[in-house]
Write a protein that holds these residues in place. Structure first.
Motif, mmCIF file in Angstrom:
data_model
loop_
_atom_site.group_PDB
_atom_site.id
_atom_site.type_symbol
_atom_site.label_atom_id
_atom_site.label_comp_id
_atom_site.label_asym_id
_atom_site.label_seq_id
_atom_site.Cartn_x
_atom_site.Cartn_y
_atom_site.Cartn_z
ATOM 1 N N ALA A 60 0.865 -1.182 0.000
ATOM 2 C CA ALA A 60 0.000 0.000 0.000
ATOM 3 C C ALA A 60 0.898 1.227 0.000
ATOM 4 N N VAL A 61 0.330 2.350 -0.394
ATOM 5 C CA VAL A 61 1.073 3.600 -0.367
ATOM 6 C C VAL A 61 1.247 4.079 1.066
ATOM 7 N N GLY A 62 0.274 3.819 1.920
ATOM 8 C CA GLY A 62 0.351 4.288 3.302
ATOM 9 C C GLY A 62 0.323 5.800 3.355
ATOM 10 N N PRO A 63 0.936 6.384 4.389
ATOM 11 C CA PRO A 63 0.833 7.832 4.554
ATOM 12 C C PRO A 63 1.926 8.572 3.787
ATOM 13 N N ARG A 64 2.464 7.975 2.757
ATOM 14 C CA ARG A 64 3.699 8.503 2.201
ATOM 15 C C ARG A 64 3.538 9.352 0.951
ATOM 16 N N ILE A 65 2.376 9.377 0.354
ATOM 17 C CA ILE A 65 2.260 9.930 -0.991
ATOM 18 C C ILE A 65 2.854 11.320 -1.113
ATOM 19 N N GLU A 66 2.405 12.225 -0.248
ATOM 20 C CA GLU A 66 2.710 13.626 -0.492
ATOM 21 C C GLU A 66 4.125 13.976 -0.070
ATOM 22 N N ARG A 67 4.525 13.406 1.085
ATOM 23 C CA ARG A 67 5.712 13.913 1.752
ATOM 24 C C ARG A 67 6.933 13.016 1.677
ATOM 25 N N ASN A 68 6.812 11.839 1.144
ATOM 26 C CA ASN A 68 7.993 10.998 1.125
ATOM 27 C C ASN A 68 7.967 10.071 -0.077
ATOM 28 N N SER A 129 -0.618 -3.466 8.220
ATOM 29 C CA SER A 129 -1.244 -2.143 8.097
ATOM 30 C C SER A 129 -2.630 -2.249 7.473
ATOM 31 N N VAL A 130 -3.509 -1.383 7.931
ATOM 32 C CA VAL A 130 -4.881 -1.427 7.416
ATOM 33 C C VAL A 130 -4.938 -0.998 5.957
ATOM 34 N N ASP A 131 -3.996 -0.150 5.549
ATOM 35 C CA ASP A 131 -3.978 0.272 4.142
ATOM 36 C C ASP A 131 -3.752 -0.923 3.212
ATOM 37 N N GLU A 132 -2.985 -1.894 3.675
ATOM 38 C CA GLU A 132 -2.779 -3.101 2.880
ATOM 39 C C GLU A 132 -4.075 -3.921 2.824
ATOM 40 N N ALA A 133 -4.722 -4.065 3.961
ATOM 41 C CA ALA A 133 -5.980 -4.824 4.001
ATOM 42 C C ALA A 133 -6.983 -4.270 2.971
ATOM 43 N N TYR A 134 -7.079 -2.938 2.887
ATOM 44 C CA TYR A 134 -8.024 -2.301 1.959
ATOM 45 C C TYR A 134 -7.741 -2.636 0.488
ATOM 46 N N ASN A 135 -6.498 -2.989 0.185
ATOM 47 C CA ASN A 135 -6.165 -3.301 -1.216
ATOM 48 C C ASN A 135 -6.433 -4.753 -1.585
ATOM 49 N N ILE A 141 -7.464 -4.842 9.378
ATOM 50 C CA ILE A 141 -6.299 -5.737 9.449
ATOM 51 C C ILE A 141 -6.763 -7.071 10.013
ATOM 52 N N PRO A 142 -6.415 -8.180 9.396
ATOM 53 C CA PRO A 142 -6.738 -9.458 10.037
ATOM 54 C C PRO A 142 -6.062 -9.506 11.413
ATOM 55 N N GLU A 143 -6.705 -10.141 12.368
ATOM 56 C CA GLU A 143 -6.164 -10.224 13.729
ATOM 57 C C GLU A 143 -4.721 -10.727 13.751
ATOM 58 N N HIS A 144 -3.925 -10.164 14.646
ATOM 59 C CA HIS A 144 -2.505 -10.488 14.749
ATOM 60 C C HIS A 144 -2.277 -12.000 14.841
ATOM 61 N N VAL B 197 -10.854 -3.038 -3.920
ATOM 62 C CA VAL B 197 -9.481 -2.536 -3.895
ATOM 63 C C VAL B 197 -9.516 -1.024 -3.721
ATOM 64 N N ARG B 198 -8.878 -0.534 -2.662
ATOM 65 C CA ARG B 198 -8.893 0.902 -2.456
ATOM 66 C C ARG B 198 -7.881 1.640 -3.319
ATOM 67 N N GLY B 199 -6.654 1.122 -3.424
ATOM 68 C CA GLY B 199 -5.630 1.857 -4.115
ATOM 69 C C GLY B 199 -5.201 3.068 -3.308
ATOM 70 N N PRO B 200 -4.327 3.936 -3.829
ATOM 71 C CA PRO B 200 -3.659 3.806 -5.131
ATOM 72 C C PRO B 200 -2.614 2.690 -5.134
ATOM 73 N N LEU B 201 -2.103 2.381 -6.327
ATOM 74 C CA LEU B 201 -0.983 1.452 -6.454
ATOM 75 C C LEU B 201 0.235 2.056 -5.770
ATOM 76 N N ASN B 202 1.086 1.225 -5.198
ATOM 77 C CA ASN B 202 2.310 1.733 -4.565
ATOM 78 C C ASN B 202 3.473 1.782 -5.556
ATOM 79 N N SER B 203 3.173 2.242 -6.752
ATOM 80 C CA SER B 203 4.213 2.441 -7.757
ATOM 81 C C SER B 203 3.751 3.547 -8.678
ATOM 82 N N PRO B 204 4.578 4.564 -8.886
ATOM 83 C CA PRO B 204 4.164 5.639 -9.795
ATOM 84 C C PRO B 204 3.979 5.112 -11.218
#
Lengths: 446, 446
Positions: A60-68, A129-135, A141-144, B197-204
């Protein structure tokens, strides 16, 4: 017993582990998209005779799109391109047991092992991460505990698939027209709780038998899984005392799985800032800290803790956090960050600065001698079998380690002067593995 | 309208397409395990300025273990290693919509597109063998129609994931600390019948926008899917008349999807045996036919038809076969083989000989001039936009085509003398694709 050996892995990420690395003049952020950057980094690590390079991954992209920056490349695809540009260094890729099928994953790592002539390693992750679950069609997130149960079953199937071809299976008798000996190629007819897989794998046994199995979670489930399965463990430890405690804990769990201590290497992470003087090294670290963007760091911290801190005051301490048992994401990272903030009584801003270098991994600023001393201290104290080196910026941070620290370690007789093996398993002092289905008399003795 | 262009793909398989290739002295069967064999083949094809190389794949061993080689490498992993050894040639990998997750597949092809600087192609398959189903928890092949429904939805999701990054999304403003423009990176929040699938893809976005989409099923569902989605189609056609009929049929279906005829290239397969004289070429073909092992060929034929023929008499005709509508596996290959046996009144032994070269693809033995004539005839008759060249043995069969046939095609002005583009889409005369989420004014006009 032979003398304990010392191992070095280079953990490579974008243009460096420091979250602001891409903004610093010592890096060229465009290179996160350039495969030649990563081929070059692996060649530098190979010049230093390092055991392996390693790429993390999240789905997943996670919280990284804009700033990293982000991990642009799927790790196995990337390592295949790196395999053809290197000769000896091990190649470790992260892949998830939660969002793959065992057949596909086993195939892809078998390919990498063939392409690299025996240098493939798999860092087994359960994707917290929940962002991965959504994809992947899930709402949470599935239980640990469920993730680790799936991981156990997944590894059973993957190992059986790699074992489905014995090393002597390929006959290639062109005269008689026999390609393979069917008595040495096995169906699994595996039927477990989560997977049903007939096999065999559609790839003959790789040079290593199976890839090196690596793991990086340090929760209770993570440690138990590592003791059962892993041959190398990446871990974040803040002090040498913590490191010794973790090391002893993990090694003490091996016996019940019938494993010897040398069969699992413990590799704590280190983010080294290296310069001619300690003052210059600390100033360099500060340059990076000053480039941290607080709004990104807050999102990153929120993601690590599974708690939304984006509206939290930077100069206040962390709010009260849930107990580890309530966390479904990555438990060990959660506890590490929580304890760091509490024991050092940090504000959120201070915490962000401490985490910027390596997301909780130990950061160390010093001269090449001091970095070598630090590694030797941990190694000799029994906190490590080697280290997971996480250069804060790339390629310079890796070059400094390889060209300035490694020669000191070699001079002290701690680290190899040249490769003594051609495979990743060999670098880590492990034998190739024979198939579980092979007749006993054909197995390689350990 | 510009003159119709002529395209050539090299379909590479093990040490050759002929099922007995590995037994012939012109091959070295050990090389099926050697990545350098495939890098070398791609370099040979690139020397001939071919549009692309292509690797098929199935997710099972099938009936091949004992008597024939297998596709050792996962195709994307293999093509990544080939990408670094070549500069211009397109790289097409098969991947299944039935046994993958869209996120993982989209990521892997995005990686390959970045690594190869815009040369990735995806041959979309729905996986019609029961052996594959058994490796993914199923007891039977999913129904033919259901597989195509899943493929349609899968491609929707994959395309949306590739489109989730606009081409202008990466900002890399180190001063302001902006890595990407979040208004140009899109979540999908896709929720369909089979995928969420929520996305976005984790690749530009990759250099081509998305990989070239290729398809190879010629059943009714296959043709409709191709007309909707594919930019190139690999097909098996026995005669130029059959070829013209298929070509017209497929092209006539494009308009209803708002597509122009040049947006889909039809590439029939050809297995060429090339020698100085036609007699030598036919004798060479016979050498390969003589090496066919009937028990393997019967299992292979059984697998193609979905009917067990392993106990069937070699010198009798085929037993009565079910109607195509009752077949759940690959329908078009079934019908091709059935019609070949019926129209030419073949015994099973004769049928096996005819199928040995290319599993139903047209085999042609002749001089370089005759092979060139054959291709020109099909092209000018309107049966082909180019060809899927399937060398019966490797590397020799490819070298002969590239060094002896291609120069004739170039001399006749049919085929390019050099590459005119750097991307796979470019070679096939297609533009890069802008994101479906991009504002209209930023889209590249076609």
């Amino acid at each position: 017993m032979s003398r304990k050996t010392f191992h070095l892995n280079a953990f490579l990420m974008g243009v460096g582990h420091h979250e602001a690395a891409w903004r610093h003049p010592r890096t060229d952020a465009h290179r996160v998209l350039d495969v030649r950057q990563f081929q070059n980094l692996a060649r530098i690590a190979e010049r230093g005779k390092l055991d392996s390079v390693f790429f993390a991954d999240t789905l997943a992209v996670g919280p990284r799109i804009e700033r990293n920056t982000l991990a642009v490349f799927e790790p196995v695809t990337l390592l295949s391109a790196i395999a053809t540009a290197t000769e000896r260094i091990g190649l470790i890729a992260t892949a998830s047991t939660s969002y793959n099928e065992p057949f596909n994953l086993a195939r892809k790592f078998a390919s990498l092992d063939h392409i690299s002539a025996g240098r493939a390693g798999w860092n087994i992750v359960t994707s917290g991460s929940v962002d991965e679950a959504y994809n992947f069609g899930l709402d949470a997130i599935p239980e640990h505990a469920r993730r680790y149960e799936r991981a156990e079953e997944f590894v059973d199937v993957a190992v059986a698939l790699w074992d489905s071809w014995e090393s002597e299976a390929i006959v290639l008798d062109t005269e008689a027209g026999i390609f393979a000996d069917p008595s040495r190629v096995h169906t699994l007819d595996y039927a477990g709780e989560r997977f049903r897989v007939r096999g065999p794998l559609n790839s003959p046994r790789g040079p290593q038998g199976r890839p090196l199995l690596v793991q990086a979670g340090s929760s209770e489930s993570g440690k138990e899984f590592a003791a059962h399965r892993a041959e190398a463990v990446f871990t974040a430890q803040r002090t040498v005392e913590d490191g010794v405690r973790f090391y002893r804990d993990l090694k003490s769990r091996l016996a019940k799985y019938g494993r010897a201590e040398h069969e699992l290497k413990v590799l704590p992470g280190l983010v080294p800032f290296i310069a001619d003087t300690v003052e210059e090294a600390k100033a360099l670290e500060q340059e990076f800290t000053d480039l941290i963007s607080p709004d990104y760091a807050l999102r990153q911290l929120s993601s690590m803790l599974g708690v939304d801190l984006t509206a939290h005051a930077l100069d206040a301490p962390l709010p009260p956090l849930p107990a580890e048992s309530e966390i479904q994401g990555g438990k060990s990272r959660f506890t590490l960050v929580k304890e760091l903030a509490e024991t050092e009584d940090l504000t959120v801003r201070q915490l962000i600065g401490k985490l910027g270098g390596g997301r909780g991994h130990r950061t160390f600023a010093g001269t090449p001698e001091q970095v070598a001393d630090e590694l030797q201290t941990w190694f000799e104290a029994g906190a490590a079998d080697g280290f997971n080196i996480m250069p804060p910026y790339l390629p310079g941070g890796l070059e400094d380690f390889v060209d300035r620290v490694v020669p000191i370690l070699q001079e002290r007789g701690l680290f190899r002067a040249d490769y003594e093996s051609t495979t990743l398993r060999g670098h880590y002092g492990l034998d190739p593995v024979e198939s579980q289905f092979a007749p006993r008399d054909s197995r390689v003795s350990a």
